[in-house]
Design an enzyme around this catalytic site. Structure first.
Site, PDB file in Angstrom:
ATOM      1  N   HIS A 149       0.843  -1.187   0.000  1.00 29.66           N
ATOM      2  CA  HIS A 149       0.000   0.000   0.000  1.00 29.66           C
ATOM      3  C   HIS A 149       0.887   1.250   0.000  1.00 29.66           C
ATOM      4  CE1 HIS A 149      -3.966   1.850   0.756  1.00 29.66           C
ATOM      5  NE2 HIS A 149      -3.264   2.778   1.368  1.00 29.66           N
ATOM      6  N   ALA A 150       0.748   2.090  -1.020  1.00 32.54           N
ATOM      7  CA  ALA A 150       1.625   3.251  -1.174  1.00 32.54           C
ATOM      8  C   ALA A 150       1.511   4.180   0.019  1.00 32.54           C
ATOM      9  CB  ALA A 150       1.273   4.004  -2.459  1.00 32.54           C
ATOM     10  N   HIS A 178       1.362  12.360  -5.876  1.00 34.69           N
ATOM     11  CA  HIS A 178       0.560  12.461  -4.655  1.00 34.69           C
ATOM     12  C   HIS A 178       1.410  12.159  -3.422  1.00 34.69           C
ATOM     13  CE1 HIS A 178      -2.937  11.619  -1.963  1.00 34.69           C
ATOM     14  NE2 HIS A 178      -2.086  10.753  -1.458  1.00 34.69           N
ATOM     15  N   GLU A 179       2.146  11.053  -3.453  1.00 31.72           N
ATOM     16  CA  GLU A 179       2.937  10.661  -2.279  1.00 31.72           C
ATOM     17  C   GLU A 179       4.021  11.686  -1.961  1.00 31.72           C
ATOM     18  OE1 GLU A 179       2.062   8.460  -0.267  1.00 31.72           O
ATOM     19  OE2 GLU A 179       0.555   7.469  -1.497  1.00 31.72           O
ATOM     20  N   HIS A 216       2.875  14.478   0.148  1.00 32.87           N
ATOM     21  CA  HIS A 216       2.987  14.223   1.591  1.00 32.87           C
ATOM     22  C   HIS A 216       4.399  14.528   2.087  1.00 32.87           C
ATOM     23  CE1 HIS A 216      -0.921  12.467   1.969  1.00 32.87           C
ATOM     24  NE2 HIS A 216      -0.666  11.378   1.287  1.00 32.87           N
ATOM     25  N   GLU A 265      -3.875  14.588   2.665  1.00 36.48           N
ATOM     26  CA  GLU A 265      -4.268  13.894   1.446  1.00 36.48           C
ATOM     27  C   GLU A 265      -4.553  14.881   0.317  1.00 36.48           C
ATOM     28  OE1 GLU A 265      -4.101  10.678   1.006  1.00 36.48           O
ATOM     29  OE2 GLU A 265      -3.512  10.360   3.084  1.00 36.48           O
ATOM     30  N   HIS A 324      -8.042  -0.016   5.260  1.00 39.10           N
ATOM     31  CA  HIS A 324      -8.142   0.985   6.318  1.00 39.10           C
ATOM     32  C   HIS A 324      -8.964   0.516   7.509  1.00 39.10           C
ATOM     33  CE1 HIS A 324      -6.996   2.977   2.618  1.00 39.10           C
ATOM     34  NE2 HIS A 324      -6.492   3.947   3.333  1.00 39.10           N
ATOM     35  N   TYR A 334     -10.108  11.154   3.556  1.00 37.52           N
ATOM     36  CA  TYR A 334     -10.107  10.973   2.103  1.00 37.52           C
ATOM     37  C   TYR A 334     -11.318  11.645   1.463  1.00 37.52           C
ATOM     38  CZ  TYR A 334      -6.668   7.523   3.531  1.00 37.52           C
ATOM     39  OH  TYR A 334      -5.583   6.911   4.102  1.00 37.52           O
TER      40      TYR A 334
END
Length: 611
Positions: free
Chosen positions: A352-353, A382-383, A386, A410, A510, A520
């Protein structure tokens, strides 16, 4: 929608994501007796001591968790469990101590730090070491069950989640999809008794901190009363619902044409296994079945990555270049040395990324099993959103090294991904020409299948958990209530009869991972607000869906202003910095997809919509 590793005080929120183990000697400190003569000086002393302990807990615990998720064994699980128990017990201790100062007159900054400590835990342990250890072990066992989950199909082939996910994405065989869908859900029934006990223990912990139940505790973490937060989510959903309903109507009609209306009834919910995703939360993989005519933009990012011989590292470096174009510093060398980019062949890992900060400063990393696809290219952007957020707030107090609310973390990553437009792809040399606006309906459809389709799912996961936590949904009704909510909000149904011995919520990361999900939902609203505002700062004069802020230093400076704030101010104040208002508003979502909504309404004129 990616889970990320939080830092310091905020790590207490994520500390119990995955843990297990054996009996451990604990160093739990006893809580001092109530003293009614505390002063502001006592608050200063407490905050200083707690900050020091938080840094140590974070640095040690995050490294343990990194090892566990990258080397899943009984031994690393035991270490993870011990670290999680220590975090949980420390979090309870901090919360109880912070509550002693409720009636002391302190500065606004001190009060915010105290409140963060009171609300930080996701799984608050009961004030009992045996129960605390039990909770930590259950949380780890659940995470391990998910991480090691697999299914052996009728051909005798053992399939991982990644392989099953590929079947869901690529197959158009009704029965093959059904087997993959059912197969993954064989991993979760054994989770149910553990989850039931986990709810009991976490509720006891939340009640010990003064909350009616764990759901109320989660909802209290948004700079507004818990009930107001729930109402705010409902208000935002009502804004978006007409667009979702139009998309659902079109997709159902096209799936009915492909599979037959005997399998996809035109006046009922859509069978969950036909939407291209293991959880029917994102529908992008069925684009070929529902795409507008003549909407092909003339390129495939996946094909272009292959054509230009991008490696997994090249994909990450390409995403890094986006941020440096905005004025951010390059990623540290340790990022490249310590991140996980591809799935190892010799061990189990959590694929899971996720994005991590292991020392509250510069040891930032991502953990992904990167596939060379256009979707993964956006996910990497996206990552890294973060990671750049984590580094931007590193100079804040340890208490404020987090996003303004969990939806912001997010949303920032997703905001960046919205700028991965044809114009951006051309500028970095991945494509040669930008399609004209006549192709926008197809691109908007692709985006809507990913973003709009997700919104009700983003809402209902915690709707289900909140009702579980407050007892409205009992263990005997876990599964039926799950599917009632999915039909109500998504118009999606189980493709076959499900029993209460099934535990379909546990097949979603989750839930066994204990990651709150409202973040999210919020992110899917906020990202469009942020994108619209940053595009205005960048001077965009065209359609909002065609805007990319790539290479715009003014937009980068405004973005960095918010990132550097961390959680030092309320989310409403951070929201105002970017948007000019303190209230979230889903109209930016509607503005982005306005051309698609017109097209959908025309297509749906003679169809029966609703579910």
């Amino acid at each position: 929608m990616k889970n990320f590793k939080l830092t310091s005080a905020a790590l207490l929120v994520a500390a119990a994501i995955t843990t297990t183990g054996c009996e451990q000697q604990t160093n739990t400190k006893t809580v001092e007796p109530v003293n009614t003569t505390y002063t502001a000086a006592d608050v200063d002393t407490f905050i200083a001591a707690t900050a020091k302990e938080l840094v140590q807990l974070n640095n040690e615990g995050s490294k343990v968790e990194w090892i566990y998720q990258n080397f899943i064994t009984d031994d690393t699980a035991a270490l993870s469990a011990a670290a999680a128990q220590e975090f949980s017990e420390a979090g309870v201790r901090f919360a109880l101590q912070a509550a002693k100062f409720d009636d002391i007159e302190v500065s606004a900054e001190q009060r915010r730090k105290l409140n963060i400590l009171k609300q930080a835990l996701v799984l608050p342990a009961p004030q009992d070491s045996a129960k605390s250890a039990e909770l930590a072990k259950i949380a780890a066992d659940l995470g391990g069950m998910y991480g090691k989950g697999s299914y052996t199909n009728k051909k005798g082939e053992k399939q991982s989640l990644g392989q099953l996910t590929a079947v869901m994405a690529e197959s158009r065989d009704y029965n093959e999809l059904l087997e993959a869908w059912q197969g993954w859900r064989t991993i979760s029934p054994e989770m149910k008794p553990l989850f039931v006990r986990e709810v009991e223990l976490a509720n006891e912990g939340a009640q010990g901190l003064g909350y009616p139940d764990l759901g109320a505790m989660w909802r209290s973490n948004y700079d507004m009363p818990a009930d107001e937060f729930a109402n705010e989510l409902d208000r935002l959903w009502e804004q978006v619902k007409p667009l979702y309903d139009a998309l659902h109507c079109h997709v159902r009609a096209e799936l009915g044409e492909h599979y037959g209306e005997d399998k996809v009834s035109q006046d009922e919910a859509i069978p969950a296994h036909l939407l291209g995703n293991m959880w029917a939360q994102s529908w992008g993989n069925v684009y070929d079945l529902v795409a507008p005519e003549n909407a092909d933009p003339g390129y495939s990012v996946t094909d272009q990555l292959i054509k230009h011989e991008y490696s997994e590292i090249d994909m990450v470096k390409g995403a890094e270049n986006f941020f440096t174009s905005l004025g951010f510093d390059e990623l540290p060398e340790t990022f490249w040395e310590r991140s996980l980019f591809t799935k190892p062949e010799d061990r189990d890992v959590v694929c899971h990324a996720s994005a991590w900060n292991l020392d509250s400063q510069d040891d930032i990393r991502i953990k992904m099993c990167i596939q060379k696809t256009g979707e993964e290219f956006s996910t990497i952007h996206h990552e890294l959103g973060h990671n750049f957020y984590q580094r931007a707030y590193k100079d804040q107090s340890v208490f404020f090294q987090n996003s303004a609310n969990d939806g912001f973390h997010e949303a920032i990553g997703d905001t960046i991904a919205l700028s991965v437009t044809p114009a951006y792809l051309k500028e970095i040399g991945l494509i040669d020409t930008i399609p004209d606006e006549s192709k926008d309906i197809g691109l908007l459809m692709k985006m809507a299948l990913k973003k709009i389709a997700f919104i009700p799912f983003g809402l209902l996961v915690d709707q289900w958990r909140w009702k579980v936590f407050n007892g409205e949904i009992s263990p005997e009704n876990y599964n039926s209530a799950w599917w009632e909510l999915r039909e109500k909000y998504q118009g999606v149904k189980a493709p076959i009869a499900r029993a209460e011995t099934d535990f379909d919520p546990g097949a979603k990361y989750h839930v066994p991972g204990n990651v709150p999900y409202s973040r999210y939902f919020l992110a899917h609203i906020l990202q469009f607000e942020f994108h619209k505002s940053l595009c205005e700062i960048a001077g965009n004069e065209g359609s909002i869906n065609r805007c990319s802020i790539y290479n715009n230093k003014d937009a980068g400076a405004k973005l960095n202003q918010v990132l550097e704030m961390g959680s030092s101010q309320t989310w409403q104040e951070a929201h105002k910095v970017l948007t000019g208002t303190e209230q979230m508003d889903a109209s930016a979502v509607l503005d982005y997809f306005a051309p698609l909504k017109v097209w959908l309404d025309e297509k749906n004129q003679d169809r029966q919509c609703g579910f």
